[in-house]
Enzyme design. Structure first.
Site: not given
Ligand code: ADP
Ligand code: ASP
Ligand code: MG
Length: 818
Positions: A504, A556, A611, A613, A678, A682
């Protein structure tokens, strides 16, 4: 003497008739042969449709026309082999049939219905026409072949549309089939004649049974059932793609299997074969050299405990209960006598130990008959409240495991029920065959496929399944699809079947339960898709009974992140690099985790931080092993790692950002990175992972962009304005350099404080050397102190992120629900 039976699929078109004739001729070279034929595929259904259409007063002519076209095409194609004359004969026969259909349909329309014997006589027309064509083919090929009317020869009793052949009394009629003059007798399956000379049928799909009865009446040495699969499999190969072929079955096993729904053999077929000890082969018309399956007296040699899994569909459960049932002698016998008078057979019986209720299953086709029979039988008891109103539960299926060796083995039911639980299947009722040769479970029809596949997996398979429902087909999503495409075969060889069943984007979604072709998904998404709707996607997953569905959110987007609870409630695992769910309010954060636990689904988000890791996983392991985080410090943004590395080399902020953007390191709008939000997300995710109850607003965020400057406007406006910040940043760099330090954009958890800021780090700091898009995370914990536990490597980029998502997808395997 051998009997060969060809089913409808083996006679579906002209080539198949030809193929069948070759098989017959080869067999007839060795011995006399009786051939039993079904109607060509779809014909019986169409004949019944014709009668039903007429009964409803609707136009049946179009239905007759369809039948005529089907046979005319067959005959036309046969002409080059059989010649004009024989074809003309067939056309004459067809014309007579068509006249008969027209007259009967007219009568049915007039009477607004039809009797069973009427139906039987019309239903067998397909078989008769198959025989007419086969006789001509065999004769044209120079064989001594003739039709023998087995329908007339079979004396049968019982329900007119589900009759039972009396072998002994039919034998004398079969003695009239004079094999001294012919090598091949061609006989129609499906039909028989009652003692009062009325037409009857042996039940839908009953030509297998006809063949067995012919074999018994002719004392044949062997009966071969020629069909469209290689033999009997341990599960329906249409449902289980890697079902195993069974080389051998005992009569009892074959009987239980077919009784519980293995369509490859009609359930009544085995009785005459077993009674007269006639071995039976199931063979594939399209692969005549394959051995197929042998069904005989021979005991099992395979050593398998569970031989097969069958599925019986269209079942209704009947529940007779009430205070009057308890301890009353004769209630059960009255229930079953009433059912038997209605000529209905019961597929499964359970009784509660309290004797308060009797519960059994019937085919849903018999529902009305059973309702009438029971309501008549118990009229008084129902009126007086002695019995509660009789309950009928529709839309059920019965799944059964079958095997002669089951009675000697412990733990089978546990394994069976675990597999059903794993598939999220609700068990409605349970029964074990008295011979301990089968265990059957009544389930909702909507979970039947899933139940069969999971049970097969539990007993026979090493094959595991994953069905990806991908949302977001941008950079990471497309990289993931490429990786899946590349790895599919590799995984398959390692017994993991991975299919992408949904893709999608923000507007459209493409769904395919067989798996989307990953070479053409872009075109298909543009062409064959429907409007995107997450709720519809989840119901589709359920409707299509996907085995191990995983929602993979590569957007996102906040709205998609808000759907995870619904997804897990609908039975999907959730895998995502999207940070929006884990950084929403704490209540939602907790809800996600409790839903995952409750539904036994996985919620995996390893790529939220660093990502590819393995950050989350390692952190979890440390915490679970009793370690405590004292301090955390890290470079958590690939784009900012790259940009700050370039600043060290003397490049300006605007230039470094431009290059980072071109390399795909930044978000489409680089302000998302430079603002620090961002990284803040995290840090929040890490902090929550180690137990802090923070909200996003608790993180102190210092933007890379100087507050005093204006960076509003479009992305492009922003890129134009960015050089205004260059000077401030280069001054900061110089200042740090003069102290022997470097500037880094750092996320920190220190005591009770979480922050994101530009920090000066000195040469012995683990973050000092980190640049070029690398991430580095330093965890100072009770175990790792004073030297921290450091993870370092590329923490951004489509390929590494997609690979991390891929790894999470694979972690959903082996996850049991119960
Ligand atoms: P025919 O037209 O030859 O009578 P059927 O359609 O009646 O063929 O029966 C063959 C079908 O039975 C197969 O195509 C297969 O899908 C289905 N089937 C169900 N269970 C089994 C099983 N356990 N083994 C083989 N086939 C099965
Ligand atoms: N033609 C019949 C049916 O479709 C019998 C058979 O094919 O076995 O039910
Ligand atoms: Mg069949």
């Amino acid at each position: 003497m051998k009997v060969l039976k060809f089913g409808g699929t083996s006679l579906g078109n002209w080539q198949r008739f030809e193929q069948a004739s070759e098989i017959i001729i080869k067999a007839a070279e060795k011995e006399k042969v009786a051939v039993v034929l079904s109607a060509p595929a779809t014909v019986t259904n169409t004949l019944i449709e014709m009668m039903d259409t007429a009964a409803k007063g609707e136009s049946y002519k179009e239905v007759i026309e369809r039948l005529l076209v089907l046979f005319k095409n067959l005959f036309d194609e046969s002409e080059s082999l059989i010649g004009k004359e024989r074809k003309a004969k067939l056309e004459e026969i067809l014309k007579n049939r068509a006249d008969y259909w027209a007259v009967t349909s007219k009568c049915i329309a007039y009477m607004k219905g039809y009797e069973d014997s009427f139906c039987a006589d019309v239903s067998v027309c397909g078989e008769r026409l198959s025989c007419a064509l086969m006789e001509q083919i065999l004769q044209a090929k120079g064989k001594k072949a003739e039709i023998f009317d087995s329908i007339k020869a079979f004396e049968a009793k019982g329900p007119a549309l589900n009759a039972v052949v009396n072998i002994e009394s039919s034998r004398k009629n079969f003695a009239k089939c004079d094999f001294s003059k012919i090598d091949i007798a061609v006989m129609p399956g499906f039909g028989a004649t009652s003692h009062d000379k009325k037409a009857v049928t042996l039940g839908r799909n009953g030509s297998d049974y006809s063949a067995a009865c012919v074999a018994a009446c002719l004392n044949a040495d062997c009966c071969e059932i020629w069909t469209d699969v290689d033999g009997a499999f341990n599960a329906d190969p249409r449902i289980v793609s890697d079902a195993h072929l069974l080389s051998q079955l005992t009569y009892r096993e074959a009987m239980e299997m077919s009784y519980f729904g293995a369509k490859v053999l009609h359930p009544k077929t085995i009785t005459p074969l077993a009674t007269y000890h006639i071995p039976c082969y199931i063979k594939n018309t399209f692969k005549p050299d394959f051995d197929g399956t042998l069904i005989s007296d021979e005991p099992d040699k395979s050593g398998l405990v569970v031989k097969s899994i069958s599925l019986l569909e269209k079942q209704t459960m009947v529940n007779v209960s009430g205070p009057g049932m308890k301890g009353l002698v004769g209630m059960a016998s009255r229930v079953f006598a009433a059912i038997s008078r209605a000529e209905v057979s019961v597929s499964l019986i359970t009784q509660s130990s309290s004797e308060y209720s009797i519960c059994f299953c019937i085919s849903s086709n018999d529902l009305e008959k059973v309702k009438d029979a029971l309501n008549d039988e118990f009229e008084l008891e129902l009126q007086s409240g002695f019995l509660e109103p009789i309950e009928f539960k529709n839309d059920l299926s019965i799944i059964s495991i079958v095997g002669d060796n089951m009675k000697t083995k412990k733990g089978l039911s546990a394994r069976f029920f675990k597999a059903l639980a794993q598939a999220g299947v609700n068990v409605v009722a349970i029964a074990q065959g008295s011979s301990e040769r089968s265990i059957s479970v009544v389930i909702d029809k909507k979970s039947a496929t899933r139940a069969v596949v999971n049970t097969h997996q539990a007993f026979f398979d090493v094959q595991q399944f994953i069905e990806v429902m991908l949302v977001g087909s941008g950079n990471i999503g497309s990289a993931l699809l490429n990786q899946i495409k590349k790895q599919k075969e590799f995984l398959k060889e390692r017994n993991i079947t991975l299919k992408v069943c949904g893709i999608a984007n923000s507007k459209k979604m493409l769904l395919d339960e067989k798996g989307i072709d990953l070479d053409n998904w872009k075109e298909a998404l543009a062409k064959d898709s429907v409007d995107v709707d997450m709720t519809k996607m989840f119901s589709w997953v359920n409707e299509h009974q996907l085995i191990n569905p995983v929602l993979v959110d590569c957007t996102s987007n906040q709205d998609v992140a808000n759907c995870y609870i619904e997804a897990m409630d609908e039975g999907l695992h959730v895998v995502t690099p999207n940070k929006k769910a884990n950084t929403r309010d704490l209540a939602y954060y907790a809800d996600l985790r409790s839903t995952a636990l409750r539904q036994r689904r996985q919620f995996l988000y390893e790529t939220n931080v660093g990502a590819g890791l393995p950050v989350i996983d390692n952190l979890k392991k440390l915490i679970f092993a009793g370690d405590k985080l004292i301090k955390f410090k890290g470079i958590l943004s690939g784009s900012l790692s790259f940009i700050f590395g370039k600043l060290d080399e003397g490049m300006s902020l605007s230039e470094a950002t431009k290059i980072a953007r071109e390399k795909g390191f930044t978000e489409p709008d680089p302000r998302d990175d430079l603002s620090g939000m961002d990284v803040a997300r995290k840090v929040l995710i890490l902090a929550r992972e180690v137990g802090f109850k923070y909200e996003l607003s608790d993180i102190s965020v210092e933007s890379v962009l100087p507050k005093e400057l204006d960076f509003t406007g479009t992305k492009e406006d922003f890129m134009k304005k960015l050089p205004t910040a260059d000077k401030i940043l280069s001054e900061m760099i110089e200042k740090a350099k003069s102290k022997g330090k470097r500037l880094r954009y750092v996320g920190e958890i220190d005591g009770n404080k979480c922050s994101v800021k530009i920090a000066e780090v000195d040469a012995d700091d683990p973050l000092y050397a980190v640049k070029n898009g690398e991430n580095a995370l330093a965890f100072y914990s009770e175990y790792y102190t004073p030297i921290p536990f450091v993870l370092r490597g590329y923490g951004a980029g489509n390929e590494v992120t997609a690979a991390g998502v891929f790894a999470d997808i694979l972690r959903t395997l082996n996850w049991t629900r119960e």
